[in-house]
Design a protein around this motif. Sequence first.
Motif, PDB file in Angstrom:
ATOM      1  N   THR A  33      30.778  -1.340  52.260  1.00  0.00           N
ATOM      2  CA  THR A  33      31.153  -2.367  53.214  1.00  0.00           C
ATOM      3  C   THR A  33      30.320  -2.918  54.165  1.00  0.00           C
ATOM      4  N   MET A  34      29.869  -4.188  54.202  1.00  0.00           N
ATOM      5  CA  MET A  34      29.009  -5.064  54.892  1.00  0.00           C
ATOM      6  C   MET A  34      29.530  -5.695  56.094  1.00  0.00           C
ATOM      7  N   ALA A  35      28.683  -5.701  57.109  1.00  0.00           N
ATOM      8  CA  ALA A  35      29.167  -6.301  58.342  1.00  0.00           C
ATOM      9  C   ALA A  35      28.084  -6.808  59.226  1.00  0.00           C
ATOM     10  N   TRP A  36      28.713  -7.597  60.015  1.00  0.00           N
ATOM     11  CA  TRP A  36      27.653  -8.347  61.082  1.00  0.00           C
ATOM     12  C   TRP A  36      28.270  -7.879  62.469  1.00  0.00           C
ATOM     13  N   PHE A  37      27.344  -7.407  63.245  1.00  0.00           N
ATOM     14  CA  PHE A  37      27.563  -7.128  64.817  1.00  0.00           C
ATOM     15  C   PHE A  37      26.499  -8.065  65.526  1.00  0.00           C
ATOM     16  N   ARG A  38      26.869  -8.308  66.629  1.00  0.00           N
ATOM     17  CA  ARG A  38      25.936  -9.231  67.566  1.00  0.00           C
ATOM     18  C   ARG A  38      25.892  -8.196  68.963  1.00  0.00           C
ATOM     19  N   ALA A  92      23.055 -14.474  70.868  1.00  0.00           N
ATOM     20  CA  ALA A  92      22.949 -13.000  70.388  1.00  0.00           C
ATOM     21  C   ALA A  92      21.990 -12.744  69.615  1.00  0.00           C
ATOM     22  N   VAL A  93      21.537 -11.444  69.633  1.00  0.00           N
ATOM     23  CA  VAL A  93      20.740 -10.975  68.286  1.00  0.00           C
ATOM     24  C   VAL A  93      21.855 -10.304  67.343  1.00  0.00           C
ATOM     25  N   TYR A  94      21.778 -10.958  66.254  1.00  0.00           N
ATOM     26  CA  TYR A  94      22.774 -10.470  65.146  1.00  0.00           C
ATOM     27  C   TYR A  94      22.183  -9.619  64.059  1.00  0.00           C
ATOM     28  N   TYR A  95      23.127  -8.462  63.789  1.00  0.00           N
ATOM     29  CA  TYR A  95      22.645  -7.284  63.086  1.00  0.00           C
ATOM     30  C   TYR A  95      23.657  -7.180  61.920  1.00  0.00           C
ATOM     31  N   CYS A  96      22.818  -6.886  60.779  1.00  0.00           N
ATOM     32  CA  CYS A  96      23.539  -6.623  59.671  1.00  0.00           C
ATOM     33  C   CYS A  96      23.840  -5.188  59.673  1.00  0.00           C
ATOM     34  N   ALA A  97      24.964  -4.510  59.039  1.00  0.00           N
ATOM     35  CA  ALA A  97      25.171  -3.193  58.762  1.00  0.00           C
ATOM     36  C   ALA A  97      25.961  -2.887  57.565  1.00  0.00           C
ATOM     37  N   SER A  98      25.806  -1.574  57.281  1.00  0.00           N
ATOM     38  CA  SER A  98      26.382  -1.134  56.032  1.00  0.00           C
ATOM     39  C   SER A  98      27.182   0.389  56.230  1.00  0.00           C
ATOM     40  N   LYS A  99      28.200   0.572  55.610  1.00  0.00           N
ATOM     41  CA  LYS A  99      28.700   1.931  55.558  1.00  0.00           C
ATOM     42  C   LYS A  99      29.306   2.033  54.168  1.00  0.00           C
ATOM     43  N   ARG A 100      29.576   3.378  53.861  1.00  0.00           N
ATOM     44  CA  ARG A 100      30.528   3.543  52.753  1.00  0.00           C
ATOM     45  C   ARG A 100      31.716   4.018  52.839  1.00  0.00           C
ATOM     46  N   LEU A 101      31.771   4.794  53.831  1.00  0.00           N
ATOM     47  CA  LEU A 101      33.390   5.227  54.298  1.00  0.00           C
ATOM     48  C   LEU A 101      34.212   4.316  54.432  1.00  0.00           C
ATOM     49  N   GLU A 102      35.447   4.712  54.123  1.00  0.00           N
ATOM     50  CA  GLU A 102      36.619   3.618  54.289  1.00  0.00           C
ATOM     51  C   GLU A 102      37.339   3.945  55.753  1.00  0.00           C
ATOM     52  N   THR A 103      36.396   3.759  56.841  1.00  0.00           N
ATOM     53  CA  THR A 103      36.890   4.129  58.191  1.00  0.00           C
ATOM     54  C   THR A 103      36.882   2.454  58.963  1.00  0.00           C
ATOM     55  N   SER A 104      37.126   2.619  60.298  1.00  0.00           N
ATOM     56  CA  SER A 104      37.074   1.539  61.065  1.00  0.00           C
ATOM     57  C   SER A 104      36.053   0.370  60.783  1.00  0.00           C
ATOM     58  N   VAL A 105      36.384  -0.679  60.553  1.00  0.00           N
ATOM     59  CA  VAL A 105      35.145  -1.777  60.174  1.00  0.00           C
ATOM     60  C   VAL A 105      34.609  -2.134  61.624  1.00  0.00           C
ATOM     61  N   VAL A 106      35.196  -2.118  62.880  1.00  0.00           N
ATOM     62  CA  VAL A 106      35.023  -2.621  63.914  1.00  0.00           C
ATOM     63  C   VAL A 106      34.193  -1.707  64.890  1.00  0.00           C
ATOM     64  N   THR A 107      34.078  -0.649  64.257  1.00  0.00           N
ATOM     65  CA  THR A 107      33.190   0.212  65.300  1.00  0.00           C
ATOM     66  C   THR A 107      31.755   0.685  64.646  1.00  0.00           C
ATOM     67  N   ALA A 108      30.901   0.204  65.541  1.00  0.00           N
ATOM     68  CA  ALA A 108      29.652   0.381  65.223  1.00  0.00           C
ATOM     69  C   ALA A 108      29.106   1.786  64.706  1.00  0.00           C
ATOM     70  N   GLU A 110      30.446   3.750  63.111  1.00  0.00           N
ATOM     71  CA  GLU A 110      30.886   4.151  61.571  1.00  0.00           C
ATOM     72  C   GLU A 110      29.761   3.754  60.464  1.00  0.00           C
ATOM     73  N   TYR A 111      29.035   2.910  61.118  1.00  0.00           N
ATOM     74  CA  TYR A 111      27.997   2.346  60.099  1.00  0.00           C
ATOM     75  C   TYR A 111      26.678   3.019  59.942  1.00  0.00           C
ATOM     76  N   GLU A 112      26.123   3.346  58.744  1.00  0.00           N
ATOM     77  CA  GLU A 112      25.077   4.122  58.409  1.00  0.00           C
ATOM     78  C   GLU A 112      23.679   3.224  58.581  1.00  0.00           C
ATOM     79  N   TYR A 113      23.685   2.194  58.077  1.00  0.00           N
ATOM     80  CA  TYR A 113      22.156   1.689  58.044  1.00  0.00           C
ATOM     81  C   TYR A 113      22.310   0.273  58.917  1.00  0.00           C
ATOM     82  N   TRP A 114      21.208  -0.220  59.507  1.00  0.00           N
ATOM     83  CA  TRP A 114      21.182  -1.447  60.224  1.00  0.00           C
ATOM     84  C   TRP A 114      19.974  -1.906  60.074  1.00  0.00           C
ATOM     85  N   GLY A 115      20.064  -3.567  59.943  1.00  0.00           N
ATOM     86  CA  GLY A 115      18.784  -4.044  60.160  1.00  0.00           C
ATOM     87  C   GLY A 115      18.149  -4.266  61.373  1.00  0.00           C
TER      88      GLY A 115
END
Length: 124
Positions: A33-38, A92-108, A110-115
């Motif tokens: 799962t890929m996400a953007w945070f800021r 803001a500064v926008y960050y890309c993040a990725s996670k493999r587990l099917e956990t909450s997508v809105v919780t930072a 939970e993500y394994e890798y960050w740009g």
Amino acid sequence: QGQLVESGGGLVQVGGSLRLSCAAAGLSFSSYTMAWFRQAPGKKREFVAAITGSGGATHYAYYVSARFTISRDNAKNTVLLQMNWLKPEDTAVYYCASKRLETSVVTAAEYEYWGQGTQVTVSS
């Protein structure tokens, strides 16, 4: 070890558009799962949008819904964030993040890798 590299940030006027890109390497991209945070100065990092590994489902924060669109190209190991009708509060500064587990997508956490992040500034 996964690596994420964002690009596409910059300075734009209110009502303008930007497209952010995140290139991934070193991970089985379609399994993540890929996400953007800021994160704005003095504020906590917040969720913006996420897309599942297959691209079949997307999730948006209410404050960007209908203005931002997340998409992915698994053949190119890339995730995009199209941002339209930008507002000063989108700065803001926008960050890309990725996670493999099917956990909450809105919780930072939970993500394994960050740009490293890319700056988006919306001027009024």
